[in-house]
Design a protein around this motif. Structure first.
Motif, PDB file in Angstrom:
ATOM      1  N   ILE A 182       0.870  -1.178   0.000  1.00 18.02           N
ATOM      2  CA  ILE A 182       0.000   0.000   0.000  1.00 18.02           C
ATOM      3  C   ILE A 182       0.903   1.224   0.000  1.00 18.02           C
ATOM      4  CG2 ILE A 182      -1.739   1.324   1.243  1.00 18.02           C
ATOM      5  CD1 ILE A 182      -2.681  -1.309   2.518  1.00 18.02           C
ATOM      6  N   ILE A 183       0.725   2.082  -0.981  1.00 20.43           N
ATOM      7  CA  ILE A 183       1.467   3.336  -1.047  1.00 20.43           C
ATOM      8  C   ILE A 183       0.435   4.457  -1.031  1.00 20.43           C
ATOM      9  CG2 ILE A 183       3.169   4.693  -2.310  1.00 20.43           C
ATOM     10  CD1 ILE A 183       4.209   2.114  -3.538  1.00 20.43           C
ATOM     11  N   ALA A 184       0.445   5.227   0.044  1.00 19.48           N
ATOM     12  CA  ALA A 184      -0.637   6.179   0.292  1.00 19.48           C
ATOM     13  C   ALA A 184      -0.437   7.477  -0.493  1.00 19.48           C
ATOM     14  CB  ALA A 184      -0.753   6.464   1.785  1.00 19.48           C
ATOM     15  N   SER A 185      -1.452   8.296  -0.471  1.00 26.53           N
ATOM     16  CA  SER A 185      -1.538   9.475  -1.331  1.00 26.53           C
ATOM     17  C   SER A 185      -0.328  10.396  -1.220  1.00 26.53           C
ATOM     18  CB  SER A 185      -2.800  10.275  -0.984  1.00 26.53           C
ATOM     19  OG  SER A 185      -3.958   9.508  -1.225  1.00 26.53           O
ATOM     20  N   ASP A 186       0.108  10.885  -2.379  1.00 28.77           N
ATOM     21  CA  ASP A 186       1.175  11.888  -2.499  1.00 28.77           C
ATOM     22  C   ASP A 186       2.552  11.368  -2.123  1.00 28.77           C
ATOM     23  OD1 ASP A 186      -0.527  14.108  -3.350  1.00 28.77           O
ATOM     24  OD2 ASP A 186      -1.330  14.047  -1.323  1.00 28.77           O
ATOM     25  N   ALA A 187       2.715  10.073  -1.956  1.00 35.61           N
ATOM     26  CA  ALA A 187       4.051   9.532  -1.716  1.00 35.61           C
ATOM     27  C   ALA A 187       4.870   9.631  -3.000  1.00 35.61           C
ATOM     28  CB  ALA A 187       3.972   8.088  -1.255  1.00 35.61           C
ATOM     29  N   ALA A 188       6.149   9.970  -2.848  1.00 37.95           N
ATOM     30  CA  ALA A 188       7.056  10.106  -3.983  1.00 37.95           C
ATOM     31  C   ALA A 188       8.147   9.052  -3.851  1.00 37.95           C
ATOM     32  CB  ALA A 188       7.659  11.502  -4.017  1.00 37.95           C
ATOM     33  N   ILE A 189       8.135   8.090  -4.754  1.00 42.62           N
ATOM     34  CA  ILE A 189       9.087   6.991  -4.736  1.00 42.62           C
ATOM     35  C   ILE A 189      10.112   7.240  -5.841  1.00 42.62           C
ATOM     36  CG2 ILE A 189       9.363   4.506  -4.716  1.00 42.62           C
ATOM     37  CD1 ILE A 189       7.428   5.602  -2.568  1.00 42.62           C
ATOM     38  N   ALA A 190      11.344   7.546  -5.460  1.00 44.61           N
ATOM     39  CA  ALA A 190      12.364   7.932  -6.429  1.00 44.61           C
ATOM     40  C   ALA A 190      12.884   6.716  -7.191  1.00 44.61           C
ATOM     41  CB  ALA A 190      13.509   8.653  -5.716  1.00 44.61           C
ATOM     42  N   GLY A 191      13.771   6.966  -8.152  1.00 46.02           N
ATOM     43  CA  GLY A 191      14.262   5.925  -9.029  1.00 46.02           C
ATOM     44  C   GLY A 191      15.018   4.825  -8.321  1.00 46.02           C
ATOM     45  N   HIS A 192      14.914   3.615  -8.852  1.00 41.13           N
ATOM     46  CA  HIS A 192      15.682   2.450  -8.413  1.00 41.13           C
ATOM     47  C   HIS A 192      15.288   1.951  -7.023  1.00 41.13           C
ATOM     48  CE1 HIS A 192      18.394   3.550 -11.741  1.00 41.13           C
ATOM     49  NE2 HIS A 192      18.430   4.757 -11.226  1.00 41.13           N
ATOM     50  N   VAL A 193      14.176   2.397  -6.483  1.00 39.21           N
ATOM     51  CA  VAL A 193      13.732   1.955  -5.155  1.00 39.21           C
ATOM     52  C   VAL A 193      13.095   0.573  -5.261  1.00 39.21           C
ATOM     53  CG1 VAL A 193      12.015   2.389  -3.342  1.00 39.21           C
ATOM     54  CG2 VAL A 193      13.449   4.251  -4.185  1.00 39.21           C
ATOM     55  N   LYS A 194      13.310  -0.260  -4.230  1.00 38.60           N
ATOM     56  CA  LYS A 194      12.656  -1.562  -4.134  1.00 38.60           C
ATOM     57  C   LYS A 194      11.767  -1.581  -2.889  1.00 38.60           C
ATOM     58  CE  LYS A 194      16.243  -4.165  -6.564  1.00 38.60           C
ATOM     59  NZ  LYS A 194      17.177  -5.308  -6.515  1.00 38.60           N
ATOM     60  N   ILE A 195      10.530  -2.005  -3.079  1.00 36.13           N
ATOM     61  CA  ILE A 195       9.579  -2.121  -1.975  1.00 36.13           C
ATOM     62  C   ILE A 195       9.058  -3.546  -1.978  1.00 36.13           C
ATOM     63  CG2 ILE A 195       7.430  -1.277  -0.975  1.00 36.13           C
ATOM     64  CD1 ILE A 195       7.914   1.394  -2.343  1.00 36.13           C
ATOM     65  N   ALA A 232       8.580  10.617   1.238  1.00 34.54           N
ATOM     66  CA  ALA A 232       9.551  10.725   0.154  1.00 34.54           C
ATOM     67  C   ALA A 232      10.623   9.672   0.363  1.00 34.54           C
ATOM     68  CB  ALA A 232      10.174  12.117   0.120  1.00 34.54           C
ATOM     69  N   VAL A 233      10.859   8.856  -0.644  1.00 36.50           N
ATOM     70  CA  VAL A 233      11.828   7.769  -0.560  1.00 36.50           C
ATOM     71  C   VAL A 233      12.961   8.053  -1.538  1.00 36.50           C
ATOM     72  CG1 VAL A 233      12.186   5.284  -0.708  1.00 36.50           C
ATOM     73  CG2 VAL A 233       9.967   6.170   0.043  1.00 36.50           C
ATOM     74  N   HIS A 234      14.171   8.128  -1.011  1.00 39.02           N
ATOM     75  CA  HIS A 234      15.355   8.477  -1.805  1.00 39.02           C
ATOM     76  C   HIS A 234      15.710   7.360  -2.783  1.00 39.02           C
ATOM     77  CE1 HIS A 234      19.550   9.622  -2.641  1.00 39.02           C
ATOM     78  NE2 HIS A 234      19.217  10.826  -2.188  1.00 39.02           N
ATOM     79  N   GLN A 235      16.425   7.747  -3.851  1.00 39.48           N
ATOM     80  CA  GLN A 235      16.867   6.774  -4.838  1.00 39.48           C
ATOM     81  C   GLN A 235      17.633   5.611  -4.196  1.00 39.48           C
ATOM     82  OE1 GLN A 235      17.301  10.077  -5.091  1.00 39.48           O
ATOM     83  NE2 GLN A 235      17.127  10.796  -7.213  1.00 39.48           N
ATOM     84  N   PHE A 236      17.401   4.425  -4.744  1.00 39.49           N
ATOM     85  CA  PHE A 236      18.114   3.193  -4.389  1.00 39.49           C
ATOM     86  C   PHE A 236      17.776   2.666  -2.994  1.00 39.49           C
ATOM     87  CE2 PHE A 236      20.786   5.120  -7.668  1.00 39.49           C
ATOM     88  CZ  PHE A 236      20.968   4.058  -8.540  1.00 39.49           C
ATOM     89  N   CYS A 237      16.844   3.262  -2.280  1.00 34.24           N
ATOM     90  CA  CYS A 237      16.453   2.706  -0.985  1.00 34.24           C
ATOM     91  C   CYS A 237      15.693   1.392  -1.172  1.00 34.24           C
ATOM     92  CB  CYS A 237      15.592   3.696  -0.210  1.00 34.24           C
ATOM     93  SG  CYS A 237      16.515   5.027   0.562  1.00 34.24           S
ATOM     94  N   HIS A 238      15.721   0.586  -0.126  1.00 30.74           N
ATOM     95  CA  HIS A 238      15.036  -0.708  -0.132  1.00 30.74           C
ATOM     96  C   HIS A 238      14.170  -0.784   1.122  1.00 30.74           C
ATOM     97  CE1 HIS A 238      15.463  -5.386  -0.556  1.00 30.74           C
ATOM     98  NE2 HIS A 238      14.205  -4.982  -0.513  1.00 30.74           N
ATOM     99  N   ILE A 239      12.878  -0.974   0.940  1.00 31.12           N
ATOM    100  CA  ILE A 239      11.939  -1.127   2.044  1.00 31.12           C
ATOM    101  C   ILE A 239      11.579  -2.602   2.138  1.00 31.12           C
ATOM    102  CG2 ILE A 239       9.689  -0.489   2.972  1.00 31.12           C
ATOM    103  CD1 ILE A 239       9.904   2.127   1.402  1.00 31.12           C
ATOM    104  N   GLY A 240      11.887  -3.216   3.280  1.00 33.28           N
ATOM    105  CA  GLY A 240      11.727  -4.654   3.427  1.00 33.28           C
ATOM    106  C   GLY A 240      10.280  -5.087   3.578  1.00 33.28           C
ATOM    107  N   ALA A 241      10.073  -6.385   3.453  1.00 35.97           N
ATOM    108  CA  ALA A 241       8.736  -6.966   3.542  1.00 35.97           C
ATOM    109  C   ALA A 241       8.089  -6.668   4.889  1.00 35.97           C
ATOM    110  CB  ALA A 241       8.818  -8.477   3.328  1.00 35.97           C
ATOM    111  N   HIS A 242       6.801  -6.361   4.861  1.00 34.86           N
ATOM    112  CA  HIS A 242       5.970  -6.130   6.046  1.00 34.86           C
ATOM    113  C   HIS A 242       6.382  -4.868   6.825  1.00 34.86           C
ATOM    114  CE1 HIS A 242       4.124 -10.122   5.639  1.00 34.86           C
ATOM    115  NE2 HIS A 242       5.345 -10.560   5.366  1.00 34.86           N
ATOM    116  N   ALA A 243       7.283  -4.077   6.283  1.00 37.43           N
ATOM    117  CA  ALA A 243       7.659  -2.835   6.962  1.00 37.43           C
ATOM    118  C   ALA A 243       6.571  -1.780   6.748  1.00 37.43           C
ATOM    119  CB  ALA A 243       8.999  -2.331   6.435  1.00 37.43           C
ATOM    120  N   MET A 244       6.582  -0.773   7.620  1.00 38.09           N
ATOM    121  CA  MET A 244       5.604   0.305   7.529  1.00 38.09           C
ATOM    122  C   MET A 244       6.299   1.631   7.763  1.00 38.09           C
ATOM    123  SD  MET A 244       2.058   0.836   9.627  1.00 38.09           S
ATOM    124  CE  MET A 244       0.993   2.228   9.280  1.00 38.09           C
ATOM    125  N   CYS A 245       6.134   2.547   6.812  1.00 33.47           N
ATOM    126  CA  CYS A 245       6.665   3.908   6.933  1.00 33.47           C
ATOM    127  C   CYS A 245       5.503   4.844   7.211  1.00 33.47           C
ATOM    128  CB  CYS A 245       7.373   4.335   5.649  1.00 33.47           C
ATOM    129  SG  CYS A 245       8.701   3.235   5.130  1.00 33.47           S
TER     130      CYS A 245
END
Length: 254
Positions: free
Chosen positions: A127-140, A151-164
């Motif tokens: 689930i990616i909520a309204s107005d979130a900005a996911i930059a290039g090369h990100v893995k979710i 806002a998620v910076h380039q090349f970041c990795h958000i692991g399984a079941h994590a919550m921001c």
């Protein structure tokens, strides 16, 4: 097909695909069965969309990316099945500097005005909520949640079941199962409520709590914490937590 919709002759649509008023389907687009395209949607080109998706008005799907190195190469966007892409979302194709493709898996919800940049890889059931900005090369990874206006910076990795949490600024990787929030993001424990809803056993939850304490509460250097975790017999769930830390390339949120 609404009579005002424009469909490129090279596009391939399953027989039961619905395309709403004033929508545009560009060249070399494939759309699978049961997919609904609302009004005023633009699917630019070189995009493959699976079955059972819903794409709402004013979404821009498969557009050229905003990377200044992009020079018109024929990169792609691949979207899986049963995704909901709400109003005003922008999803860009990949770049040749990466794998040349942006990938979105199955059963994801992208709320209004979400931006998915070039070369992102989005798993399943996110689930990616309204107005979130996911930059290039990100893995979710699967079942992750990204709060609104984050806002998620380039090349970041958000692991399984994590919550921001909402309005999070993320410049480092988020290990599996964590809850993070803030600018810059800080850890606030495990996403226990989400894990319980997904059927994690009490035994596994105890194991993950102890692992979290080892990494985040004992004051250990990260490598020492990993060494301690690797000395015990790990369940698959704990191994996922360990691997999400070991494989980090940007450092983890702590």
């Amino acid at each position: 097909m609404h009579p005002t919709a424009i469909i490129d002759p090279s596009a391939v649509l399953a027989d039961d695909v619905e395309v709403g008023p004033y929508s545009i389907i560009g060249p070399e687009v494939e759309i699978g069965a049961g997919t609904w395209i609302g009004p005023h949607v633009v699917i630019t080109k070189l995009t493959k969309i699976g079955t059972g998706n819903k794409i709402y008005q004013f979404a821009s799907v498969g557009e050229d990316c905003q990377d200044k190195k992009y020079a018109g190469e024929p990169t792609r966007l691949v979207i899986g099945n049963n995704n909901v892409i709400r109003e005003g979302c922008a999803i860009h194709r990949g770049t040749v500097q990466d794998q040349g493709v942006t990938i979105i898996g199955d059963n994801n919800l992208l709320m209004t005005c979400v931006h998915i940049a070039h070369d992102c890889v989005i798993g399943n059931h996110t689930i990616i909520a309204s107005d979130a900005a996911i930059a290039g090369h990100v893995k979710i990874d699967d079942f992750a949640i990204v709060g609104g206006a984050s806002a998620v910076h380039q090349f970041c990795h958000i692991g399984a079941h994590a919550m921001c949490g909402g309005a999070t600024y993320l410049a480092k990787d988020v290990p599996a199962y964590l809850m993070v929030n803030g600018n810059p993001a800080e850890s606030h424990g495990l996403n226990l409520e989400g894990l319980k809803r997904r059927g994690f056993s009490d035994e596994v939850l105890r194991e993950l709590r102890q692992a979290y304490k080892t990494v985040y509460r004992k004051g250990l250097r990260l490598q020492d914490a990993l060494t301690e975790l690797e000395q015990q017999t790990a369940s698959p769930e704990l191994q996922l937590f360990i691997d999400s830390i070991k494989n980090s390339t940007r450092g983890i949120v702590r």
